[in-house]
Design a protein around this motif. Sequence first.
Motif, mmCIF file in Angstrom:
data_model
loop_
_atom_site.group_PDB
_atom_site.id
_atom_site.type_symbol
_atom_site.label_atom_id
_atom_site.label_comp_id
_atom_site.label_asym_id
_atom_site.label_seq_id
_atom_site.Cartn_x
_atom_site.Cartn_y
_atom_site.Cartn_z
ATOM 1 N N ILE A 24 102.543 6.683 108.401
ATOM 2 C CA ILE A 24 101.043 6.287 108.563
ATOM 3 C C ILE A 24 100.631 5.660 110.071
ATOM 4 O O ILE A 24 99.230 6.147 110.340
ATOM 5 N N ASN A 25 101.414 5.020 110.527
ATOM 6 C CA ASN A 25 100.838 4.521 112.071
ATOM 7 C C ASN A 25 100.692 5.670 112.844
ATOM 8 O O ASN A 25 99.882 5.429 113.735
ATOM 9 N N ASP A 26 101.598 6.357 112.765
ATOM 10 C CA ASP A 26 101.437 7.644 113.687
ATOM 11 C C ASP A 26 100.227 8.851 113.428
ATOM 12 O O ASP A 26 99.670 9.198 114.315
ATOM 13 N N ALA A 27 99.900 8.568 112.205
ATOM 14 C CA ALA A 27 98.926 9.654 111.759
ATOM 15 C C ALA A 27 97.554 9.345 111.476
ATOM 16 O O ALA A 27 96.561 9.894 111.568
ATOM 17 N N THR A 28 97.524 7.850 111.550
ATOM 18 C CA THR A 28 96.305 7.178 111.003
ATOM 19 C C THR A 28 95.891 6.062 112.157
ATOM 20 O O THR A 28 96.819 5.681 112.873
ATOM 21 N N ASP A 29 94.701 5.530 111.836
ATOM 22 C CA ASP A 29 94.337 4.206 112.567
ATOM 23 C C ASP A 29 94.613 2.836 111.543
ATOM 24 O O ASP A 29 93.958 1.668 111.908
ATOM 25 N N ALA A 30 95.497 3.097 110.735
ATOM 26 C CA ALA A 30 95.682 1.878 109.657
ATOM 27 C C ALA A 30 96.303 0.629 110.462
ATOM 28 O O ALA A 30 96.127 -0.510 110.158
ATOM 29 N N ASP A 31 97.197 1.038 111.270
ATOM 30 C CA ASP A 31 97.921 -0.136 112.086
ATOM 31 C C ASP A 31 98.644 -1.102 111.131
ATOM 32 O O ASP A 31 98.260 -2.211 110.981
ATOM 33 N N ILE A 32 99.648 -0.560 110.580
ATOM 34 C CA ILE A 32 100.239 -1.667 109.644
ATOM 35 C C ILE A 32 101.609 -2.055 110.222
ATOM 36 O O ILE A 32 102.507 -1.276 110.781
ATOM 37 N N ASP A 33 101.534 -3.544 110.415
ATOM 38 C CA ASP A 33 102.636 -3.995 110.831
ATOM 39 C C ASP A 33 103.653 -4.208 109.833
ATOM 40 O O ASP A 33 103.157 -5.240 108.855
ATOM 41 N N ASN A 34 104.944 -3.599 109.658
ATOM 42 C CA ASN A 34 105.740 -3.922 108.662
ATOM 43 C C ASN A 34 106.950 -4.717 109.234
ATOM 44 O O ASN A 34 107.381 -4.082 110.374
ATOM 45 N N GLN A 35 107.390 -5.677 108.460
ATOM 46 C CA GLN A 35 108.825 -6.212 109.109
ATOM 47 C C GLN A 35 109.470 -6.246 107.719
ATOM 48 O O GLN A 35 108.997 -6.657 106.620
ATOM 49 N N ARG A 36 110.700 -5.958 107.730
ATOM 50 C CA ARG A 36 111.885 -6.206 106.889
ATOM 51 C C ARG A 36 112.802 -7.426 107.076
ATOM 52 O O ARG A 36 113.416 -7.218 108.101
ATOM 53 N N VAL A 37 113.096 -8.278 106.070
ATOM 54 C CA VAL A 37 113.901 -9.062 106.139
ATOM 55 C C VAL A 37 114.913 -9.066 104.845
ATOM 56 O O VAL A 37 114.302 -9.459 103.931
ATOM 57 N N GLY A 38 116.080 -8.675 105.107
ATOM 58 C CA GLY A 38 116.755 -8.413 103.776
ATOM 59 C C GLY A 38 116.112 -7.509 102.826
ATOM 60 O O GLY A 38 115.674 -6.523 103.230
#
Length: 110
Positions: A24-38
């Motif tokens: 989605i971040n590559d294809a749109t302007d959504a700019d979702i910051d996703n962080q995974r912890v466990g």
Amino acid sequence: MTDTEYMDHAEAALAAIEQACDRINDATDADIDNQRVGGMITMSFQNGSQLIVNLQKPLHEIWLAARSGGYHYRHDGRVWVDTKTGEEFFGNLSREASLQTGLALVFAAA
């Protein structure tokens, strides 16, 4: 479902979310910051809102926290299904993310 089966399905779901955010971040302007912890993924959006996906291992569930409320999903052998409404997890995640960005975003199982 065994604990191992649950973790296999749950980890696949989390990986699909991470891959979808990248796509989605590559294809749109959504700019979702996703962080995974466990077993938790926090998705932050430009408007300051967040979606949080969290594994609930003892219950064999995935929980989604959104502005519209909290949702609990169990795997039915095929897909993750909301325990109250019967709606599918990735469909709900797509709807909630779309509401935060104003864009038609699609999340799907890998």
